[in-house]
Scaffold this active site. Structure first.
Site, short mmCIF file in Angstrom:
data_model
loop_
_atom_site.label_atom_id
_atom_site.label_comp_id
_atom_site.label_asym_id
_atom_site.label_seq_id
_atom_site.Cartn_x
_atom_site.Cartn_y
_atom_site.Cartn_z
N GLY A 108 -0.90 2.64 6.33
CA GLY A 108 -1.11 1.95 7.61
C GLY A 108 -0.44 0.59 7.72
O GLY A 108 -0.71 -0.16 8.66
N LYS A 109 0.46 0.28 6.81
CA LYS A 109 1.10 -1.05 6.80
C LYS A 109 1.85 -1.33 8.12
O LYS A 109 1.64 -2.36 8.74
CB LYS A 109 2.11 -1.16 5.63
CG LYS A 109 1.48 -0.96 4.26
CD LYS A 109 2.51 -1.03 3.14
CE LYS A 109 3.56 0.07 3.17
NZ LYS A 109 3.04 1.45 3.01
N GLY B 252 0.85 -1.20 0.00
CA GLY B 252 0.00 0.00 0.00
C GLY B 252 0.87 1.24 0.00
O GLY B 252 2.09 1.16 0.21
N LEU B 253 0.22 2.37 -0.22
CA LEU B 253 0.94 3.65 -0.29
C LEU B 253 1.63 3.97 1.04
O LEU B 253 1.26 3.44 2.09
CB LEU B 253 -0.06 4.78 -0.59
CG LEU B 253 -0.73 4.76 -1.97
CD1 LEU B 253 -1.86 5.78 -2.01
CD2 LEU B 253 0.30 5.03 -3.07
N SER C 264 6.03 -1.84 -1.89
CA SER C 264 6.07 -2.86 -2.97
C SER C 264 5.08 -2.51 -4.08
O SER C 264 4.07 -3.18 -4.26
CB SER C 264 5.84 -4.27 -2.42
OG SER C 264 4.78 -4.36 -1.50
P1 ADP Z 1 2.84 2.93 6.30
O1 ADP Z 1 3.58 1.90 7.08
O2 ADP Z 1 1.85 2.32 5.34
O3 ADP Z 1 3.72 3.95 5.64
P2 ADP Z 1 2.08 3.94 8.90
O4 ADP Z 1 1.55 2.73 9.59
O5 ADP Z 1 3.48 4.38 9.20
O6 ADP Z 1 1.91 3.73 7.31
O7 ADP Z 1 1.12 5.18 9.15
C1 ADP Z 1 -0.28 5.10 9.06
C2 ADP Z 1 -0.92 6.21 9.88
O8 ADP Z 1 -2.33 6.16 9.69
C3 ADP Z 1 -0.66 6.07 11.37
O9 ADP Z 1 -0.45 7.36 11.92
C4 ADP Z 1 -1.98 5.46 11.89
O10 ADP Z 1 -2.23 5.81 13.23
C5 ADP Z 1 -3.00 6.09 10.95
N1 ADP Z 1 -4.22 5.28 10.77
C6 ADP Z 1 -5.49 5.75 10.81
N2 ADP Z 1 -6.40 4.76 10.61
C7 ADP Z 1 -5.68 3.64 10.43
C8 ADP Z 1 -6.05 2.27 10.20
N3 ADP Z 1 -7.31 1.85 10.10
N4 ADP Z 1 -5.05 1.38 10.06
C9 ADP Z 1 -3.76 1.76 10.14
N5 ADP Z 1 -3.35 3.02 10.36
C10 ADP Z 1 -4.30 3.96 10.52
#
Ligand code: ADP
Length: 198
Positions: free
Chosen positions: A38-39, A33-34, A107
């Site tokens: 939330g990954k 995912g982007l 990815s």
């Molecule tokens: P990634 O790893 O995809 O770059 P992050 O996990 O670092 O993304 O960041 C995602 C952000 O979105 C976090 O600040 C998280 O708290 C927020 N968020 C909001 N809703 C959700 C959700 N349903 N699942 C995951 N993250 C979420």
């Protein structure tokens, strides 16, 4: 090309022996995912749940891969390809070791993810699409990278000036525009739990 002089040694102990020792099956949960979708957040929460259930997990992410094994790679299309190939091979080794592997990388390319899938047997690789609009990811801008990309300080940033190819047939989809972290993890945990027991 692998040399024909490299002949595998036949070991006494197999993955299934290690799985029996640990009491569960091992596989890779591949998050895609982007940036900011939330990954890492979901992988982290899922890991806590699995560990508390006595299941050995390991998260592969930018912190432990981009700073070590793949520190020689950048963000060009060919480096991204090699990045994912190596992560796929490491995941495969760890699954062979009996670990439930959670990978948290953008990815972005379908073909690269497909090649990783092909390294694994049936029920050993689950692609989890963390779906979130670019607008929402940009609004969150967890690491300040979107604003840097918009200012032209980062080139090749996925979603801005580098492509993201959504999975066509993922094993599981979480829409983080709509669900909370808790809801997202609960649903995914239920999906994973069914795959993990003998
Ligand atoms: P990634 O790893 O995809 O770059 P992050 O996990 O670092 O993304 O960041 C995602 C952000 O979105 C976090 O600040 C998280 O708290 C927020 N968020 C909001 N809703 C959700 C959700 N349903 N699942 C995951 N993250 C979420």
């Amino acid at each position: 090309m692998v040399s024909s002089d490299i002949i595998p040694h036949k070991h006494n102990t197999s993955k299934s022996d290690r799985n029996k020792l640990l009491g569960n099956k091992s596989f890779t949960v591949w998050f895609t995912g982007l940036s900011g979708s939330g990954k890492s957040t979901i992988a982290n929460e899922l890991e806590s749940r699995l560990i508390s259930e006595g299941i050995l997990t390991y998260i592969l992410d930018g912190d432990n891969i981009r700073h070590g094994l793949n520190r020689d790679l950048g963000f060009s299309d060919s480096d991204r390809k090699e990045n994912i190939r190596r992560i796929g091979e490491v995941s495969k080794l760890m699954v062979d070791a009996g670990v439930v592997v959670l990978t948290a990388f953008i990815s972005p390319f379908r073909e690269d993810r497909q090649k990783v899938r092909e390294l694994f047997g049936e029920n050993e690789f689950f692609e989890v699409f963390i779906k979130c609009s670019i607008e929402k990811c940009e609004e969150r801008d967890v690491k300040g990278l979107y604003s840097k990309a918009r200012e032209g300080k980062i080139t090749d940033f996925t979603g801005i000036n580098s492509a993201y190819e959504e999975p066509l047939n993922p094993d599981y989809i979480i829409n983080t525009n709509e669900s909370t972290v808790q809801e997202s993890v609960n649903g995914l945990y239920n999906f994973i739990e069914k795959k993990i027991r003998f």
